[in-house]
Design a protein around this motif. Structure first.
Motif, PDB file in Angstrom:
ATOM      1  N   TYR A  38       0.832  -1.200   0.000  1.00  0.00           N
ATOM      2  CA  TYR A  38       0.000   0.000   0.000  1.00  0.00           C
ATOM      3  C   TYR A  38       0.870   1.254   0.000  1.00  0.00           C
ATOM      4  O   TYR A  38       0.610   2.205  -0.748  1.00  0.00           O
ATOM      5  CB  TYR A  38      -0.907  -0.033   1.232  1.00  0.00           C
ATOM      6  CG  TYR A  38      -2.022   0.972   1.202  1.00  0.00           C
ATOM      7  CD1 TYR A  38      -3.260   0.646   0.663  1.00  0.00           C
ATOM      8  CD2 TYR A  38      -1.865   2.249   1.723  1.00  0.00           C
ATOM      9  CE1 TYR A  38      -4.299   1.553   0.634  1.00  0.00           C
ATOM     10  CE2 TYR A  38      -2.892   3.171   1.696  1.00  0.00           C
ATOM     11  CZ  TYR A  38      -4.111   2.811   1.160  1.00  0.00           C
ATOM     12  OH  TYR A  38      -5.137   3.715   1.123  1.00  0.00           O
ATOM     13  N   LYS A 141      -7.544   0.681  -4.602  1.00  0.00           N
ATOM     14  CA  LYS A 141      -8.911   0.411  -4.144  1.00  0.00           C
ATOM     15  C   LYS A 141      -9.060  -1.056  -3.742  1.00  0.00           C
ATOM     16  O   LYS A 141      -9.724  -1.369  -2.746  1.00  0.00           O
ATOM     17  CB  LYS A 141      -9.917   0.744  -5.242  1.00  0.00           C
ATOM     18  CG  LYS A 141     -10.088   2.224  -5.475  1.00  0.00           C
ATOM     19  CD  LYS A 141     -11.057   2.478  -6.621  1.00  0.00           C
ATOM     20  CE  LYS A 141     -11.125   3.946  -6.951  1.00  0.00           C
ATOM     21  NZ  LYS A 141     -11.966   4.207  -8.128  1.00  0.00           N
ATOM     22  N   ASP A 144      -7.538  -1.452  -0.412  1.00  0.00           N
ATOM     23  CA  ASP A 144      -8.447  -0.925   0.613  1.00  0.00           C
ATOM     24  C   ASP A 144      -9.535  -1.940   0.950  1.00  0.00           C
ATOM     25  O   ASP A 144      -9.881  -2.125   2.127  1.00  0.00           O
ATOM     26  CB  ASP A 144      -9.096   0.380   0.129  1.00  0.00           C
ATOM     27  CG  ASP A 144      -8.165   1.570   0.241  1.00  0.00           C
ATOM     28  OD1 ASP A 144      -7.237   1.531   1.079  1.00  0.00           O
ATOM     29  OD2 ASP A 144      -8.377   2.540  -0.523  1.00  0.00           O
ATOM     30  N   ARG A 147      -7.998  -4.654   2.994  1.00  0.00           N
ATOM     31  CA  ARG A 147      -7.767  -4.170   4.363  1.00  0.00           C
ATOM     32  C   ARG A 147      -9.074  -4.170   5.146  1.00  0.00           C
ATOM     33  O   ARG A 147      -9.127  -4.565   6.304  1.00  0.00           O
ATOM     34  CB  ARG A 147      -7.169  -2.771   4.314  1.00  0.00           C
ATOM     35  CG  ARG A 147      -6.869  -2.195   5.677  1.00  0.00           C
ATOM     36  CD  ARG A 147      -6.292  -0.817   5.565  1.00  0.00           C
ATOM     37  NE  ARG A 147      -4.880  -0.928   5.247  1.00  0.00           N
ATOM     38  CZ  ARG A 147      -4.111   0.093   4.922  1.00  0.00           C
ATOM     39  NH1 ARG A 147      -4.614   1.299   4.838  1.00  0.00           N
ATOM     40  NH2 ARG A 147      -2.841  -0.076   4.674  1.00  0.00           N
TER      41      ARG A 147
END
Length: 156
Positions: A38, A141, A144, A147
């Motif tokens: 990231y 994205k 994300d 995560r």
């Protein structure tokens, strides 16, 4: 024939289900790797954004050069036409001037083509950088989402 159809159907199912299994980071132990990717991706996006902004800023200069070179080539071609018409009924001196103008016209036309090529290259560079930036933003994205799924698993 049945083998071909069944193979095709199997391949289609595998391709359809592959996005469901494409999540690389699934457990809490993968958080370190996810954060590392990231961070790298974020810095890449920042760098690409800067390069894209610079390329867009340079585009106006390339456009001006191409326009100027095109105008110069057109005016040189017009002069060449005038000199050539003078040379047809004139002296040797007029013919030499016409030849000189013709060379200048050819040189200006080459400069115009080169400037247009540089402009096209700059537009391609902007398109390439934009595509690369979009891919990296989509990957960000996805990270994300990974995560968020890891965080939801940890909370349970």
């Amino acid at each position: 024939m049945k083998n071909i159809i069944s193979s095709f159907l199997l391949l289609t199912c595998i391709l359809a289900l592959s996005p469901a299994f494409s999540q690389k980071y699934t457990t809490a132990s993968d958080t370190f790797s996810l954060n590392k990717e990231y961070t790298k991706l974020s810095s890449d996006i920042t760098e690409l954004t800067k390069k894209l902004d610079d390329a867009r800023d340079d585009l106006s200069g390339y456009e001006k050069k191409a326009d100027r070179a095109s105008a110069d080539a057109q005016s040189a071609a017009a002069k060449t036409t005038d000199k050539a018409s003078d040379a047809t009924g004139g002296s040797v001196k007029d013919a030499k001037r016409a030849k000189r103008e013709a060379r200048r016209s050819v040189r200006d036309a080459k400069d115009s083509r080169k400037a247009q090529g540089n402009l096209d290259d700059q537009n391609k560079k902007i398109a390439r950088l934009s595509d690369e930036l979009d891919k990296k933003q989509n990957r960000l994205k996805d990270l994300d989402a990974m995560r968020a799924s890891i965080n939801s698993i940890e909370k349970k």
